[in-house]
Design a protein around this motif. Structure first.
Motif, PDB file in Angstrom:
ATOM      1  N   THR A   1       0.838  -1.194   0.000  1.00  0.00           N
ATOM      2  CA  THR A   1       0.000   0.000   0.000  1.00  0.00           C
ATOM      3  C   THR A   1       0.873   1.243   0.000  1.00  0.00           C
ATOM      4  OG1 THR A   1      -0.072  -0.048   2.422  1.00  0.00           O
ATOM      5  CG2 THR A   1      -1.868  -1.153   1.241  1.00  0.00           C
TER       6      THR A   1
ATOM      7  N   ASN B   1      -4.403  -9.085  -5.944  1.00  0.00           N
ATOM      8  CA  ASN B   1      -5.831  -8.784  -6.020  1.00  0.00           C
ATOM      9  C   ASN B   1      -6.507  -8.733  -4.653  1.00  0.00           C
ATOM     10  OD1 ASN B   1      -5.377 -11.793  -6.227  1.00  0.00           O
ATOM     11  ND2 ASN B   1      -7.584 -11.783  -5.912  1.00  0.00           N
TER      12      ASN B   1
ATOM     13  N   GLU C   1      -6.476  -5.036  -1.317  1.00  0.00           N
ATOM     14  CA  GLU C   1      -7.520  -4.109  -0.870  1.00  0.00           C
ATOM     15  C   GLU C   1      -8.368  -4.726   0.241  1.00  0.00           C
ATOM     16  OE1 GLU C   1     -11.287  -1.572  -2.754  1.00  0.00           O
ATOM     17  OE2 GLU C   1      -9.884  -2.634  -4.066  1.00  0.00           O
ATOM     18  N   ALA C   2      -8.658  -6.024   0.131  1.00  0.00           N
ATOM     19  CA  ALA C   2      -9.467  -6.687   1.157  1.00  0.00           C
ATOM     20  C   ALA C   2      -8.662  -6.952   2.422  1.00  0.00           C
ATOM     21  CB  ALA C   2     -10.026  -7.997   0.612  1.00  0.00           C
TER      22      ALA C   2
ATOM     23  N   THR D   1      -6.073  -5.131   3.595  1.00  0.00           N
ATOM     24  CA  THR D   1      -5.585  -3.916   4.272  1.00  0.00           C
ATOM     25  C   THR D   1      -6.408  -3.526   5.505  1.00  0.00           C
ATOM     26  OG1 THR D   1      -4.579  -3.083   2.241  1.00  0.00           O
ATOM     27  CG2 THR D   1      -5.071  -1.471   3.958  1.00  0.00           C
TER      28      THR D   1
END
Length: 444
Positions: free
Chosen positions: A268, A282, A285-286, A288
């Protein structure tokens, strides 16, 4: 082209392709979680399922190869002016085209499943592994054609199907390993870690062997005498010699090799930093928010790690990542849809151990004490890892009962006193000192 069209419509080619697609796609969708993690694991899974598809292609070729004998037209065709090799080209072409399309259709069914989740595509390796799979099916069909013509009995096709299963199964375990890599279409395809690949040099050696099998099948199909059929064995011998000559001997190349690019970290831009391997980009994002939730709980203690990284060690190869200051490593699990599995567990795995990695060198650590301290930071009652942590199937029931007792003791104290005790536990872990009594004294 008109003759080829007739062969496509009336020979066993379309039936063989249909059976191959059903077998391959069916095997894929029985357990999508095995290959939903990315492009390479998909390509290797389909190659692994050649255990089913290769014998089917071999049997289909044998069934087609006995057609002239079955219809009693061998003598009639022998009187025609066209050479036998020329007459057999449409049959060979029909089997090759339909089985190649079948293999690609199986691949397409897998791609349709992961296309929205898998981001890392090692195009060359993926293409090479897939092309070798196509070649494996063609070689099986052509070899079956030759054997079917040589032994045109009704039992030939089913017997070859069974023999094909045995050959593919046992060829994976031939010793030494480099020999298995050179002759087995399924060698190295069982996935043991998400960064696994197949070296292109290994694929090249296997392609040589498969091409030799295909040539032998072709010669058996077009041979007009026993002398010519005997000569058909020469390509197999030459192919075996060539494949074993070029296949790598390095164990790191043969035994579940790692794709270093797939294992590179993607992070990130903001802090606290969360990083995953490129093959799992992929799910960043989930991952983090849950990772940062765990970091927020750890941040109640002084000098705790400020970053979360995916644990990219390949433990099944005996590899372990050394501890790194300021970093908590956690496993990233992928579900059957290619997305982050068990996100709630991430928080617990970050806080477990109070941010100090288990490196196997310190024997003074107490799991009930650490669990009680970790769950106090999370503000919830400790619970057993069984049924919570994936893969954990057994635990001493007294362990969690002791952790709950210690946690209740912490809850009975003031926040400042409880925090001081938890800090003392972490400092003792870092110094590899006994932590057994640190929370017990607090609980009295």
């Amino acid at each position: 082209m008109s003759v080829l069209g007739v062969e496509l419509r009336r020979s066993a080619a379309l039936g063989a392709a249909l059976v191959t697609v059903v077998a391959g796609a069916g095997a894929l969708y029985v357990a999508p979680g095995r290959w939903s993690g990315g492009w390479m694991v998909l390509a290797m899974a389909i190659r692994e399922y050649l255990l089913l598809m290769w014998p089917l292609a071999l049997a289909a070729g044998a069934w087609q190869g006995r057609r002239e004998h079955r219809t009693n037209v061998g003598e009639l065709f022998a009187t025609t002016a066209r050479p036998r090799a020329q007459r057999m080209l449409p049959v060979l072409g029909a089997m090759a085209i339909t089985l190649a399309v079948a293999y690609l259709l199986v691949t397409a069914t897998g791609i349709a499943w992961i296309i929205t989740t898998a981001q890392y595509l090692p195009l060359l390796n993926f293409a090479v592994v897939t092309v070798v799979g196509v070649l494996a099916l063609i070689s099986a069909a052509w070899l079956g054609l030759g054997i079917g013509r040589l032994l045109p009995a009704p039992a030939t096709a089913p017997v070859l199907g069974v023999v094909g299963v045995l050959l593919v199964s046992f060829s994976m375990f031939v010793s030494p390993g480099w020999l298995a890599a050179a002759i087995s279409p399924t060698y190295g395809t069982s996935v043991f870690h998400p960064y696994q690949t197949i070296d292109n040099r290994v694929s090249g050696a296997l392609a040589v062997w498969l091409a030799a099998l295909a040539v032998t099948g072709l010669l058996l199909l077009v041979a007009g005498s026993w002398r010519t059929r005997t000569v058909a064995l020469v390509p197999v011998l030459l192919g075996l010699i060539a494949a074993t000559a070029v296949v790598p001997r390095d164990p790191d190349v043969l035994d579940r090799p790692v794709d270093p690019v797939a294992r590179e970290l993607v992070c990130t831009d903001d802090t606290p930093t969360v990083c995953v391997s490129r093959v799992h980009a992929n799910v960043l994002e989930a991952l983090t928010p849950v990772a940062r939730e765990g970091m927020a709980a750890l941040a109640k203690l002084p000098d705790t790690p400020t970053a979360v990284h995916e644990d990219t060690a390949t433990y099944r190869l005996g590899e372990a990542m050394p501890p790194r200051d300021g970093v908590v490593r956690v496993p990233v699990r992928i579900d059957k849809r290619g997305e982050l599995a068990h996100p709630a567990v991430v928080v617990i795995e970050i806080v477990s151990g109070l941010g100090v990695a288990y490196d196997g060198t310190c024997r003074e650590r107490s799991e009930p004490v650490e669990r009680a301290a970790a769950y106090w930071l999370l503000g919830r009652e400790p619970q057993s890892d069984v049924g919570l942590i994936p893969g954990m199937i057994e635990e001493d029931p007294e362990l969690n009962a002791e952790a709950v007792r210690l946690w209740q003791g912490l809850r009975a104290l003031s926040d400042d006193e409880a925090l001081a005790r938890v800090v003392a536990v972490r400092e003792a872990i870092l110094a590899c000192e006994d932590t057994t009594e640190l929370l017990s004294r607090t609980a009295r």
